[in-house]
Design an enzyme around this catalytic site. Structure first.
Site, short mmCIF file in Angstrom:
data_model
loop_
_atom_site.label_atom_id
_atom_site.label_comp_id
_atom_site.label_asym_id
_atom_site.label_seq_id
_atom_site.Cartn_x
_atom_site.Cartn_y
_atom_site.Cartn_z
N HIS A 275 0.83 -1.22 0.00
CA HIS A 275 0.00 0.00 0.00
C HIS A 275 0.86 1.26 0.00
O HIS A 275 0.41 2.33 0.42
CB HIS A 275 -0.91 0.08 1.26
CG HIS A 275 -2.04 -0.89 1.28
ND1 HIS A 275 -2.51 -1.44 2.46
CD2 HIS A 275 -2.81 -1.41 0.29
CE1 HIS A 275 -3.51 -2.26 2.19
NE2 HIS A 275 -3.71 -2.27 0.89
N ARG B 276 -8.63 -11.58 5.38
CA ARG B 276 -7.29 -12.01 5.82
C ARG B 276 -7.17 -11.92 7.34
O ARG B 276 -7.69 -10.98 7.95
CB ARG B 276 -6.21 -11.12 5.19
CG ARG B 276 -5.98 -11.41 3.73
CD ARG B 276 -5.02 -10.41 3.11
NE ARG B 276 -5.69 -9.62 2.08
CZ ARG B 276 -5.17 -8.56 1.48
NH1 ARG B 276 -3.95 -8.15 1.78
NH2 ARG B 276 -5.85 -7.90 0.57
#
Ligand code: AMP
Length: 387
Positions: A165, A226
């Site tokens: 990210h 996740r």
């Protein structure tokens, strides 16, 4: 000038054509075209690989753009390893380096490389720039990126924390510093990118000094599907006593855990609604996710030597006032105080949602990875004399 921004997932290809002014700024309506090709490589879809997906994109673009020309292409690439510490102009050598990094991102890097090769074949004169999810985190000190594993696993196999990210954390850091009127080089902050995937980054002097994702984007925070951090012995236990193999383990941790695993739903909106309606498993999921996040903020406050801002971004961070409130309530021991009304306001602008009295300002800053990639593409292509 028109910049084609390409985001190749393992089985999808997202694109945007964005208008960028000569000075690097964007006009009011910068998105000229956008689209998504899905089910790449799925039997029966008619699209065998990312080369064919780009053909599809080209057909769509010819219709929309007519004779307007694309000046350059910018690609999001998941993994740049230790080699790429910044965006790079694409050469054949760069494409080969991205392919060599495939063991670190087996689904994503080969897909990106296919897209790069396809464009290089079809439009040999079009400058291409690659922007990596990992490169912003290459400034982390060794104590942050090292795992306490035998040295050879790092030196021979590259097993270390990389972080992801990065494009978003970088963009949002700059905007937050500007919003507070602090010079970026003097800016310490904790950035919370909370989307489908989620990561926290510790920013010291405007640079990444720690981040919650690790060798892969599985580590750290609780995400939609996740698990984030788990005791690694759970994995050996499941292999030994419950006959999991590597594929099943991957699926369990990446696709069947997180909010989905705990509550039956991966979408934060629905989990919050269920929790509000009193469903026990949804409440548990919200508690685990917000508690984990608050612990990271506390830890990173130390890592950056005292944060001057806590910044929320991405799908959940930008839009979910209730989830922000749950996290911020847990940060009271740091002297964090938010304004309940400001937290509820909806806006596309960067904004402060803390009170005057808050020991650390809290901001909401919309991220826009496509815009960042388009601007970086123009900048790098120009710096390298390709535009
Ligand atoms: P992103 O990956 O940044 O596009 O974020 C996508 C995620 O943001 C979705 O999976 C949703 O869970 C979440 N999201 C978007 N809008 C809201 C909202 N208003 N409230 C809660 N979650 C949201």
């Amino acid at each position: 000038m028109l910049i084609l921004v390409i985001n190749s997932g393992s089985s999808s290809l997202k694109y945007q054509v964005r208008e960028v002014n000569a000075d690097g700024t964007e006009p009011a309506d910068p998105v000229v075209a956008k689209g998504l090709v899905e089910r790449i490589g799925v039997p029966g879809s008619g699209i065998d690989n990312h080369v064919e997906a780009l053909e599809r994109v080209n057909e769509e673009l010819e219709e929309i753009l007519g004779d307007r020309q694309i000046a350059a292409a910018g690609h999001r690439v998941v993994h740049g390893g230790e080699r790429f510490k910044a965006p790079a102009l694409v050469t054949m050598e760069v494409i080969r380096a991205i392919e060599r990094l495939a063991p670190l991102a087996p689904l994503h890097n080969p897909a990106a490389a296919q897209g790069l090769r396809a464009i290089a074949d079809r439009w040999p004169d079009m400058p291409q720039v690659v922007v990596f999810d990992t490169s912003f985190h290459q400034t982390m000190p060794e104590e942050a990126w090292r795992y306490a594993l035998p040295d050879a696993l790092y030196t021979e196999n590259g097993i270390r924390r990389y972080g992801f990210h990065g494009t978003s954390h970088d963009l949002v850091t700059g905007i937050a510093a500007e919003t507070l009127g602090i010079d970026r080089d003097d800016f310490n902050a904790v950035i919370l990118h909370l989307g489908n995937g989620a990561s926290a980054t510790a920013i010291r002097g405007g640079r990444s000094v720690d981040t919650s994702m690790g060798y892969t984007p599985l580590a750290g925070l609780v995400m939609g599907t996740r698990s984030g951090d788990v005791d690694p012995s759970i994995i050996t236990h499941l292999i030994r006593n419950h006959h999991y193999d590597a594929e099943q383990m991957d699926r369990l941790l990446n696709n069947e855990s997180g909010l989905l695993g705990m509550s039956g739903n991966a979408d934060m909106r629905q989990v919050l609604d269920s929790a509000h309606a009193g469903h026990r498993r949804a409440r548990t999921a919200i508690k685990v996710a917000s508690y984990r996040l608050a612990k990271y903020v506390g830890g990173y406050h130390v890592a950056v030597g005292g944060a001057q801002a806590i910044v929320f971004t991405a799908g959940i961070g930008e839009n979910s006032a209730p989830f922000r409130a749950t996290v911020l309530d847990r940060l009271e021991p740091l002297g964090v105080e938010y304004d309940a009304e400001k937290n509820l306001e909806r806006s596309h602008a960067p904004r402060v949602i803390s009170t005057e009295e808050s020991a650390i300002p809290v901001l909401v800053v919309p991220t826009n990875e496509e815009m960042a990639i388009a601007q970086l593409t123009l900048k790098v292509a120009r710096q390298q004399g390709a535009l």
